[in-house]
Each structure stands twice: as C-alpha cells, then as structure tokens.
Design a protein around this motif. Structure first.
Motif, PDB file in Angstrom:
ATOM      1  N   THR A  29       0.832  -1.202   0.000  1.00  0.00           N
ATOM      2  CA  THR A  29       0.000   0.000   0.000  1.00  0.00           C
ATOM      3  C   THR A  29       0.867   1.254   0.000  1.00  0.00           C
ATOM      4  O   THR A  29       0.528   2.256  -0.635  1.00  0.00           O
ATOM      5  CB  THR A  29      -0.938   0.002   1.210  1.00  0.00           C
ATOM      6  OG1 THR A  29      -1.736  -1.196   1.187  1.00  0.00           O
ATOM      7  CG2 THR A  29      -1.868   1.205   1.188  1.00  0.00           C
TER       8      THR A  29
ATOM      9  N   THR B 160       2.012   1.837  -3.541  1.00  0.00           N
ATOM     10  CA  THR B 160       0.880   2.252  -4.370  1.00  0.00           C
ATOM     11  C   THR B 160       0.497   3.695  -4.089  1.00  0.00           C
ATOM     12  O   THR B 160       0.232   4.480  -5.007  1.00  0.00           O
ATOM     13  CB  THR B 160      -0.331   1.327  -4.128  1.00  0.00           C
ATOM     14  OG1 THR B 160      -0.008   0.010  -4.598  1.00  0.00           O
ATOM     15  CG2 THR B 160      -1.572   1.822  -4.846  1.00  0.00           C
TER      16      THR B 160
ATOM     17  N   SER C 136      -5.473  -2.911  -2.263  1.00  0.00           N
ATOM     18  CA  SER C 136      -4.093  -3.097  -1.821  1.00  0.00           C
ATOM     19  C   SER C 136      -4.021  -3.347  -0.311  1.00  0.00           C
ATOM     20  O   SER C 136      -3.288  -4.227   0.149  1.00  0.00           O
ATOM     21  CB  SER C 136      -3.262  -1.862  -2.189  1.00  0.00           C
ATOM     22  OG  SER C 136      -1.938  -1.991  -1.705  1.00  0.00           O
TER      23      SER C 136
END
Length: 324
Positions: free
Chosen positions: A103, A106, A310
C-alpha cells in the motif's frame, strides 16, 4: 477521440502479448514501441504487432517522445520503480495489476501522478468489461435487493519453479497478488472497505502464499468468502447474493462474457456479452477515453479502489506471514 494513441509496451511476456493483440484490434490505438531486456523478444513483438521502435532497456522507451502512454507489463516487484520513472518523464501509465507490492508503494505512485497531473490506472481489466458494468447497473436498480454475500474464487495449478515469477518472493510471487486480487476486487467494488478480514493460507517453500482462503465482513454485516490458489484449480466462478435474488457469474469470472440473474421466485435471465477481441480492448478504450477527456484517473478503476484492494491484500498476506 484523438486519431491515434501510440502505446509503449514495457515488458514482453505473456500478458503483454495478450494486451498487444487487443491493441491491434482497437480503433485509435497502435503498438508503437516495445522494450524488453531481451532484444530478441522486443524485435519479435515488433514484427507481430507492427511496432515502429524496439528497445533493450526501459529508460529509452520512456524517453521516446513519440510514445503517448506506457503499459507496464513487467513482474509486480518492478511496478513501483518503473511507474515513478515514467511519471518523472511525463508519461501517463497503465500499470498491470497489482499496482505494487504494498500500500505504501501504491500510495506513492498515485501521489506522484497527482503531483505531475498525469493519468495513472491499475490494469484491472475486469472493471472495464461490459458484464461488470451490467452487473453494477442491475444491483443499482435493486434487481437482487440488498447484496448480502459474495463468494468468488480464482485458482489454477502452476508447476513449481522456485525461480519463476509465481513462486519467487523477490518478484512478488504468490496467489494473492497474482489472482487473489480478482475476487478481492469484486467484493470491494460491491461492498467497499471491510471491517474484518480473516484468512487462512499455506506457504510454499519459497515463502509465498500457495493459497489464501479469505472471509471478509463489512460494516453493514455483509460477508464475502474468497479463495485464491496457484496449487490447485478452482471453479473460476462467482456469485453475488442479495435479498431478492442472486447473480451467478460463469467461468471465467475474471473475464466473463456470461452471467445469470436468478430471482427468489426462481425466474431467471441470462446475459451474454462476448468480447470483440480478448477482453483487454475494454480497458484500452477506457484509458483512451480518460486521456481524451483530460482525466487523471478512471471512474471504473479509481485510485481509492486500488488503495482499498491493496490494503486488503496486504492484511491477508500479513496474516499468512508474508511481507514483501
């Protein structure tokens, strides 16, 4: 629509092959350039897909001023670095799923795209397909009442190769990131962010998840039972059950053409929506639609959806003892 979008393809593996096949069948798109560390593969792609340019490194592809957008089709572990490099050189990006290994990565990728005011989208092709659009429309129209339960699976048998992409941890191997993302995406697009995640997994000798058996619960009490595997085959089906009926998505549920609406009174309606090519064309058209209209993200695969998925994958992997 802009007369023609010149796509740069980063990576020359199986997924890029399928993507280029769809590009060739999509109006307003062309395979302009291909980059691979194996120049032989790049040249082979150029011949098959009429590419103008080939590169044996990704940096030269990114710097090619004639490339309008880059599709990243490399292993998961390279997505973060390569996306940031594309954005630094003002190139919009369609990054194959999963967006990255974490995460944190991302979020960094999305923030970089926002700062540069560039389009970025995770390559969740399922979200762009007609069957998914129709299912979401039926749910919005209250066809099955309030959705209460989802079950979905994606499992296949992969020959064990400790150096291969699916089993090597350094490449982001394991079932969750590779195929578990599909059932997780389906549950997320219907129910949103879960309030409880419980998962049971088995690890390979290389330290990645061989399978993940997931149960998710949501603030309204809805639940999802999801399964991913790289060690055994599953039905590749999904079902969304509501208070008035259910929607059964046929195999292969991640790129379906057929599904059935079944109401509680046993009446049913079958829907069939064949792909014009191999299914990737819907995603390609969505990207070009966004570029045409100056959008920085797609409404079908918004950044928040990518982040939520995610986070779910990260928690499932954490419970399995897998940290990338």
């Amino acid at each position: 629509m802009k007369k023609n979008y010149r796509w740069g393809i980063m990576g020359a593996g199986k997924i890029a092959d399928k993507f280029c096949t769809a590009l060739m069948a999509t109006e307003g798109a062309e395979v302009y350039a291909v980059a691979s560390r194996d120049m032989g593969k790049a040249k082979d792609y150029a011949v098959r897909y009429n590419a103008v340019a080939t590169y044996n490194n990704y940096e030269d592809l990114i710097k090619d001023q004639n490339v309008d957008i880059i599709y990243i089709a490399t292993p998961h572990s390279f997505h973060h670095e390569q996306t940031l490099l594309c954005l630094q050189h003002n190139k919009p990006v369609l990054c194959e799923k999963p967006m990255s290994l974490s995460t944190k990565q991302t979020t960094e990728m999305i923030a970089a795209a926002a700062e540069k005011k560039l389009f970025l989208m995770e390559g969740m092709w399922t979200a762009c397909m007609p069957f998914m659009e129709k299912i979401l429309s039926l749910i919005k129209e209250d066809a099955i009442g309030q959705p209460q339960y989802i079950h979905a699976d994606f499992g296949f048998t992969a020959p064990f190769d400790p150096a291969g992409r699916l089993f090597k941890k350094a490449l982001g191997g394991g079932s969750v990131l590779d195929v578990g993302i599909y059932p997780i995406f389906l549950a997320t697009i219907i129910f949103g962010k879960p309030s409880l995640i419980q998962s049971v997994s088995k690890l390979t000798t290389t330290g990645v998840d061989e399978y993940a058996n997931m149960v998710l619960q949501y603030p309204g009490g809805q639940t999802a039972h999801l399964l991913s595997s790289i060690s055994f085959n599953t039905a590749l089906e999904a079902e969304i059950i509501g208070t008035k009926g259910r929607i059964k998505i046929d195999n292969p549920c991640f790129k379906a053409t057929d599904f059935t609406l079944i109401l509680n009174d046993s009446t049913s309606e079958h829907f069939s929506m064949p792909h014009q090519s191999n299914g990737f064309e819907h995603q390609i058209k969505e990207v070009m639609h966004c570029l045409d209209n100056g959008l920085l993200q797609s409404s079908k695969v918004p950044h928040q959806l990518t982040i939520t998925v995610s986070k779910i994958m990260e928690e499932v992997l954490k419970q399995a003892g897998v940290v990338y």
